[in-house]
Design a protein around this motif. Sequence first.
Motif, mmCIF file in Angstrom:
data_model
loop_
_atom_site.group_PDB
_atom_site.id
_atom_site.type_symbol
_atom_site.label_atom_id
_atom_site.label_comp_id
_atom_site.label_asym_id
_atom_site.label_seq_id
_atom_site.Cartn_x
_atom_site.Cartn_y
_atom_site.Cartn_z
ATOM 1 N N GLN A 133 0.830 -1.214 0.000
ATOM 2 C CA GLN A 133 0.000 0.000 0.000
ATOM 3 C C GLN A 133 0.861 1.259 0.000
ATOM 4 O O GLN A 133 0.365 2.355 -0.250
ATOM 5 C CB GLN A 133 -0.955 0.020 1.203
ATOM 6 C CG GLN A 133 -0.292 0.156 2.549
ATOM 7 C CD GLN A 133 0.096 -1.185 3.136
ATOM 8 O OE1 GLN A 133 0.027 -2.227 2.489
ATOM 9 N NE2 GLN A 133 0.496 -1.172 4.405
ATOM 10 N N PHE A 160 -3.876 -3.299 2.261
ATOM 11 C CA PHE A 160 -5.108 -2.710 2.760
ATOM 12 C C PHE A 160 -5.995 -2.252 1.610
ATOM 13 O O PHE A 160 -5.509 -1.713 0.608
ATOM 14 C CB PHE A 160 -4.814 -1.523 3.678
ATOM 15 C CG PHE A 160 -4.167 -1.919 4.981
ATOM 16 C CD1 PHE A 160 -4.717 -2.919 5.762
ATOM 17 C CD2 PHE A 160 -3.015 -1.295 5.423
ATOM 18 C CE1 PHE A 160 -4.128 -3.299 6.965
ATOM 19 C CE2 PHE A 160 -2.409 -1.657 6.611
ATOM 20 C CZ PHE A 160 -2.971 -2.666 7.382
ATOM 21 N N ASP A 163 -11.767 0.341 2.342
ATOM 22 C CA ASP A 163 -12.506 0.611 3.577
ATOM 23 C C ASP A 163 -11.599 0.884 4.767
ATOM 24 O O ASP A 163 -12.088 1.213 5.856
ATOM 25 C CB ASP A 163 -13.422 -0.579 3.914
ATOM 26 C CG ASP A 163 -14.731 -0.537 3.151
ATOM 27 O OD1 ASP A 163 -15.021 0.503 2.525
ATOM 28 O OD2 ASP A 163 -15.470 -1.540 3.181
ATOM 29 N N THR A 164 -10.301 0.760 4.582
ATOM 30 C CA THR A 164 -9.365 0.942 5.694
ATOM 31 C C THR A 164 -9.425 2.369 6.229
ATOM 32 O O THR A 164 -9.340 3.343 5.475
ATOM 33 C CB THR A 164 -7.941 0.609 5.226
ATOM 34 O OG1 THR A 164 -7.902 -0.765 4.815
ATOM 35 C CG2 THR A 164 -6.939 0.836 6.339
ATOM 36 N N HIS A 206 -12.405 -8.105 6.874
ATOM 37 C CA HIS A 206 -12.504 -6.824 7.573
ATOM 38 C C HIS A 206 -12.223 -7.031 9.060
ATOM 39 O O HIS A 206 -12.736 -7.971 9.677
ATOM 40 C CB HIS A 206 -13.897 -6.209 7.392
ATOM 41 C CG HIS A 206 -14.109 -5.616 6.036
ATOM 42 N ND1 HIS A 206 -14.440 -6.371 4.931
ATOM 43 C CD2 HIS A 206 -14.029 -4.324 5.596
ATOM 44 C CE1 HIS A 206 -14.559 -5.583 3.875
ATOM 45 N NE2 HIS A 206 -14.317 -4.343 4.250
ATOM 46 N N THR A 262 -11.745 0.698 11.265
ATOM 47 C CA THR A 262 -11.913 -0.435 10.359
ATOM 48 C C THR A 262 -10.696 -0.602 9.457
ATOM 49 O O THR A 262 -10.133 0.382 8.973
ATOM 50 C CB THR A 262 -13.168 -0.231 9.487
ATOM 51 O OG1 THR A 262 -14.313 -0.190 10.340
ATOM 52 C CG2 THR A 262 -13.340 -1.356 8.472
ATOM 53 N N TYR A 263 -10.321 -1.849 9.247
ATOM 54 C CA TYR A 263 -9.255 -2.182 8.296
ATOM 55 C C TYR A 263 -9.777 -3.248 7.332
ATOM 56 O O TYR A 263 -10.273 -4.285 7.763
ATOM 57 C CB TYR A 263 -8.013 -2.722 9.012
ATOM 58 C CG TYR A 263 -7.262 -1.676 9.787
ATOM 59 C CD1 TYR A 263 -6.165 -1.022 9.227
ATOM 60 C CD2 TYR A 263 -7.649 -1.335 11.083
ATOM 61 C CE1 TYR A 263 -5.472 -0.047 9.941
ATOM 62 C CE2 TYR A 263 -6.962 -0.364 11.805
ATOM 63 C CZ TYR A 263 -5.875 0.270 11.218
ATOM 64 O OH TYR A 263 -5.197 1.234 11.925
ATOM 65 N N GLU A 264 -9.686 -2.963 6.051
ATOM 66 C CA GLU A 264 -10.013 -3.935 5.016
ATOM 67 C C GLU A 264 -8.699 -4.562 4.543
ATOM 68 O O GLU A 264 -7.841 -3.875 3.986
ATOM 69 C CB GLU A 264 -10.726 -3.278 3.834
ATOM 70 C CG GLU A 264 -11.041 -4.255 2.701
ATOM 71 C CD GLU A 264 -11.666 -3.575 1.494
ATOM 72 O OE1 GLU A 264 -11.680 -4.189 0.413
ATOM 73 O OE2 GLU A 264 -12.127 -2.415 1.640
ATOM 74 N N VAL A 265 -8.533 -5.840 4.787
ATOM 75 C CA VAL A 265 -7.294 -6.526 4.430
ATOM 76 C C VAL A 265 -7.529 -7.381 3.190
ATOM 77 O O VAL A 265 -8.439 -8.215 3.162
ATOM 78 C CB VAL A 265 -6.783 -7.402 5.586
ATOM 79 C CG1 VAL A 265 -5.516 -8.164 5.163
ATOM 80 C CG2 VAL A 265 -6.493 -6.544 6.816
#
Length: 291
Positions: A133, A160, A163-164, A206, A262-265
């Motif tokens: 990223q 990521f 949505d992170t 997420h 929130t973290y989107e992985v």
Amino acid sequence: MSDGYLIDKARVRASFDRAAGSYDAAAILQREVRERMLQRLELVKITPGVILDAGCGTGHASVALGKRYRGSDIISLDIAIGMLQQTLAHYPWIKRVLPMPGQRRPAALCADIEQLPLKDASVDLVWSNVAIQWCNDLDSAFAGMARVLRPEGLLMFSTFGPDTLKELRAASGGDHVHVSRFIDMHDIGDALVRAGFSDPVLDVEHFVLTYDDVLSVMRDLKAIGAHNAATGRPRGLLGRGFLNRLTEAYEQFRHEGKLPATYEVVYGHAWKPQPKQAGLATVTVHPRRPR
């Protein structure tokens, strides 16, 4: 990518240098993602001789990969010298100075993922945990990884998604870039294909970390070196007015007494295929009969 979202690599390097000593204590999510990536490796049949840990951070994945694939050579690469120093500290000094016969010294390489200083077809596994990223040009990064991989080599990574830190992005507002922009899973898949990888597999999870207040969110980001490195970031110190507005705006997300982050992985892996061989045409010459 908009110019305002371009990553300032000098700032990234300085931020991670400063955070090297505090990183492990705060990198709860990075540790969890690393363990899930290692579990995914159990489903892959591969015996790599050379492994590149691209964006190694403090080196826990480098150590784990070395234990899993004993006899392999591990190259730990990071943009920050401080992170590489933490990585080398995992190894006894005697192994760093006088390795056993048949073993190589731990290799630590300070470099940018987008400009890998490695030979073509010299690596069997490229591993990268939440690091890409920080790339400005994902096509260039994947092309470089494909270049250094041997045919039938594996790329496995996490990064990521969009949505992170969506709560922090929404609460920040304003004309400046306060949170980096993250790439969608489908765009990552397209970039893999453009780089020549085959059989790409991607999926998303997420995670939600919870905090008592906004300052705790910011403190954790600082501890892992995840400063805002976008070129469109505000210059100079942010005043109390901004922090008050951020605190007030973030409150809309409070749930059951906690503020979420929130973290989107995005997880992905793909293979470097064997080079295609040009087809060979057979030409038959029929002698001309005399008339």
